[in-house]
Scaffold this active site. Structure first.
Site, PDB file in Angstrom:
ATOM      1  N   SER A 149       0.954  -1.062   0.031  1.00  0.00           N
ATOM      2  CA  SER A 149      -0.252  -0.048   0.138  1.00  0.00           C
ATOM      3  C   SER A 149       0.885   1.202  -0.093  1.00  0.00           C
ATOM      4  O   SER A 149       2.011   1.084   0.348  1.00  0.00           O
ATOM      5  CB  SER A 149      -0.837  -0.043   1.382  1.00  0.00           C
ATOM      6  OG  SER A 149      -1.511   1.185   1.788  1.00  0.00           O
ATOM      7  N   TYR A 162      -1.973  -1.619  10.400  1.00  0.00           N
ATOM      8  CA  TYR A 162      -1.966  -1.670   8.850  1.00  0.00           C
ATOM      9  C   TYR A 162      -0.538  -1.236   8.374  1.00  0.00           C
ATOM     10  O   TYR A 162      -0.071  -1.792   7.651  1.00  0.00           O
ATOM     11  CB  TYR A 162      -3.118  -1.022   8.369  1.00  0.00           C
ATOM     12  CG  TYR A 162      -3.424  -0.867   6.878  1.00  0.00           C
ATOM     13  CD1 TYR A 162      -4.232  -2.011   6.564  1.00  0.00           C
ATOM     14  CD2 TYR A 162      -3.022   0.101   6.054  1.00  0.00           C
ATOM     15  CE1 TYR A 162      -4.406  -2.152   5.167  1.00  0.00           C
ATOM     16  CE2 TYR A 162      -3.098  -0.273   4.723  1.00  0.00           C
ATOM     17  CZ  TYR A 162      -3.844  -1.196   4.227  1.00  0.00           C
ATOM     18  OH  TYR A 162      -4.239  -1.559   2.875  1.00  0.00           O
TER      19      TYR A 162
HETATM   20  P1  NAD Z   1     -11.565  -6.260   0.165  1.00  0.00           P
HETATM   21  O1  NAD Z   1     -12.028  -6.355   1.621  1.00  0.00           O
HETATM   22  O2  NAD Z   1     -12.380  -6.138  -1.017  1.00  0.00           O
HETATM   23  O3  NAD Z   1     -10.901  -7.832  -0.051  1.00  0.00           O
HETATM   24  C1  NAD Z   1     -10.136  -8.650   0.909  1.00  0.00           C
HETATM   25  C2  NAD Z   1     -10.629 -10.007   0.751  1.00  0.00           C
HETATM   26  O4  NAD Z   1      -9.628 -10.831   1.441  1.00  0.00           O
HETATM   27  C3  NAD Z   1     -11.782 -10.449   1.067  1.00  0.00           C
HETATM   28  O5  NAD Z   1     -12.431 -11.422   0.182  1.00  0.00           O
HETATM   29  C4  NAD Z   1     -11.873 -11.213   2.141  1.00  0.00           C
HETATM   30  O6  NAD Z   1     -12.874 -12.368   2.526  1.00  0.00           O
HETATM   31  C5  NAD Z   1     -10.317 -11.838   2.215  1.00  0.00           C
HETATM   32  N1  NAD Z   1      -9.838 -12.050   3.659  1.00  0.00           N
HETATM   33  C6  NAD Z   1      -9.789 -11.443   4.595  1.00  0.00           C
HETATM   34  N2  NAD Z   1      -9.258 -12.078   5.641  1.00  0.00           N
HETATM   35  C7  NAD Z   1      -8.695 -13.280   5.006  1.00  0.00           C
HETATM   36  C8  NAD Z   1      -8.083 -14.201   5.723  1.00  0.00           C
HETATM   37  N3  NAD Z   1      -7.784 -14.458   6.920  1.00  0.00           N
HETATM   38  N4  NAD Z   1      -7.880 -15.344   4.802  1.00  0.00           N
HETATM   39  C9  NAD Z   1      -8.042 -15.634   3.433  1.00  0.00           C
HETATM   40  N5  NAD Z   1      -8.844 -14.282   3.117  1.00  0.00           N
HETATM   41  C10 NAD Z   1      -9.207 -13.195   3.822  1.00  0.00           C
HETATM   42  O7  NAD Z   1     -10.249  -5.546   0.369  1.00  0.00           O
HETATM   43  P2  NAD Z   1      -9.425  -4.847  -0.999  1.00  0.00           P
HETATM   44  O8  NAD Z   1      -9.504  -3.651  -0.838  1.00  0.00           O
HETATM   45  O9  NAD Z   1      -9.704  -5.586  -2.251  1.00  0.00           O
HETATM   46  O10 NAD Z   1      -8.023  -5.095  -0.399  1.00  0.00           O
HETATM   47  C11 NAD Z   1      -7.045  -6.226  -1.033  1.00  0.00           C
HETATM   48  C12 NAD Z   1      -5.778  -5.906  -0.532  1.00  0.00           C
HETATM   49  O11 NAD Z   1      -5.169  -4.565  -1.140  1.00  0.00           O
HETATM   50  C13 NAD Z   1      -5.318  -5.801   1.156  1.00  0.00           C
HETATM   51  O12 NAD Z   1      -4.109  -6.291   1.527  1.00  0.00           O
HETATM   52  C14 NAD Z   1      -5.392  -4.335   1.194  1.00  0.00           C
HETATM   53  O13 NAD Z   1      -4.652  -3.975   2.378  1.00  0.00           O
HETATM   54  C15 NAD Z   1      -4.791  -3.856  -0.054  1.00  0.00           C
HETATM   55  N6  NAD Z   1      -4.760  -2.533  -0.580  1.00  0.00           N
HETATM   56  C16 NAD Z   1      -6.151  -1.849  -0.466  1.00  0.00           C
HETATM   57  C17 NAD Z   1      -6.426  -0.622  -0.812  1.00  0.00           C
HETATM   58  C18 NAD Z   1      -7.720   0.088  -0.738  1.00  0.00           C
HETATM   59  O14 NAD Z   1      -7.803   1.310  -0.846  1.00  0.00           O
HETATM   60  N7  NAD Z   1      -8.760  -0.729  -0.944  1.00  0.00           N
HETATM   61  C19 NAD Z   1      -5.288   0.227  -1.001  1.00  0.00           C
HETATM   62  C20 NAD Z   1      -4.111  -0.430  -0.792  1.00  0.00           C
HETATM   63  C21 NAD Z   1      -3.797  -1.633  -0.446  1.00  0.00           C
END
Ligand code: NAD
Length: 267
Positions: A149, A162
């Site tokens: 991130s 985080y």
């Molecule tokens: P999201 O909540 O849409 O998806 C996350 C997925 O991970 C979900 O399907 C959830 O069921 C699964 N998950 C959660 N805990 C789990 C576990 N213990 N075992 C297996 N699966 C698990 O989130 P997203 O925004 O798509 O995030 C995905 C990644 O991107 C994360 O690592 C997040 O930190 C990173 N990220 C997101 C953003 C943002 O703005 N959305 C920005 C930077 C980084």
């Protein structure tokens, strides 16, 4: 797949993506399947993982939904075994599963600290080890991608677990670049800015409460304040970056973090 021109940049390649039943992971799985890759969608939510796989298969892709908690060693091992038994090999592993918790340190419980750090750090370790062992055995290289991130480089108040976990992923990635080199295994980290997914949608009211702002103000003054154009990064932007890393032809690109954030953070 049907609604897009057929391309085969991942033909015969097998990718396992954690947390791929939603948001960023789901879009990566969709793009990879569209590019001819065989995709294992690992998620805590088995039903959603299977539904995503079904959706991709109906569109002409090759996908498998696997239920596992990335913090459970036996479940992670079983999920990799199932993927390799089904598709015969593993070329790309994306440690994407993550969660967020917004609270100042003096209110933060150990439980909430651990929930965030365990998924991202312990979960990424377990997935990395399983993928690395398989790629070593295959003997023809591989690609590890970590979902970092902007918070792998910058801190924001009220996100200590985080920010700590996302910084930690850079260390794991760089170490894997060094350990993987002799096997042709590359490791890189993608560092997105804010992307509108369920993870971020959930944060808007939390941040509004903690900052004492309206939800509109949080988007403008917190989420997008430092971008060059006040735009959210999209799931498509992140998926394209993952495809670029997954298909890069040599070890020249390893141990790096690529920031995709509308200029919020510039390296
Ligand atoms: P999201 O909540 O849409 O998806 C996350 C997925 O991970 C979900 O399907 C959830 O069921 C699964 N998950 C959660 N805990 C789990 C576990 N213990 N075992 C297996 N699966 C698990 O989130 P997203 O925004 O798509 O995030 C995905 C990644 O991107 C994360 O690592 C997040 O930190 C990173 N990220 C997101 C953003 C943002 O703005 N959305 C920005 C930077 C980084």
């Amino acid at each position: 797949m049907s609604q897009h021109p057929a391309q085969d940049r991942l033909k015969d390649k097998v990718a396992l993506i954690t947390g791929a039943a939603s948001g960023i992971g789901k879009q990566i799985a969709t793009l990879f399947a569209r590019q001819g890759g065989k995709v294992a969608i690992l998620d805590l939510d088995l039903e959603a993982a299977e539904a995503t796989a079904r959706e991709l298969n109906e569109q002409g892709g090759t996908a498998l939904g696997v239920g596992a908690n990335v913090t459970d060693e036996a479940q992670v091992e079983a999920a990799f075994r199932k993927t390799i038994d089904t598709f015969g090999r593993l070329d790309v592993m994306i440690a994407n599963a993550g969660s967020q918790h917004v609270e100042p340190i003096h209110k933060l419980s150990y439980d909430n600290w651990k929930k965030v750090t365990d998924i991202q750090l312990d979960g990424s370790f377990l997935a990395t080890r399983a993928a690395f062992r398989q790629m070593m055995t295959q003997g023809d290289g591989g690609c590890l991608i970590y979902m970092g991130s902007v918070h792998s480089h910058e801190a924001s108040a009220m996100k200590s677990p985080y920010v700590t976990a996302k910084h930690g992923l850079l260390g794991l990635c760089r170490t894997m670049a060094k350990e993987g080199a002799e096997y042709g295994i590359r490791a890189n980290t993608i560092c997105p800015g804010y992307v509108k997914t369920p993870l971020v949608e959930k944060q808007i009211p939390d941040q509004a409460r903690e900052h004492g702002m309206s939800e509109e103000e949080v988007v403008e003054k917190v989420f997008l304040a430092e971008t060059v154009d006040k735009e959210f990064t999209t799931v498509e932007d992140v998926a394209e970056t993952a495809l670029y890393l997954a298909t890069f032809p040599s070890n020249a690109l390893t141990g790096q973090s690529i920031v995709v954030s509308h200029g919020w953070f510039m390296q």
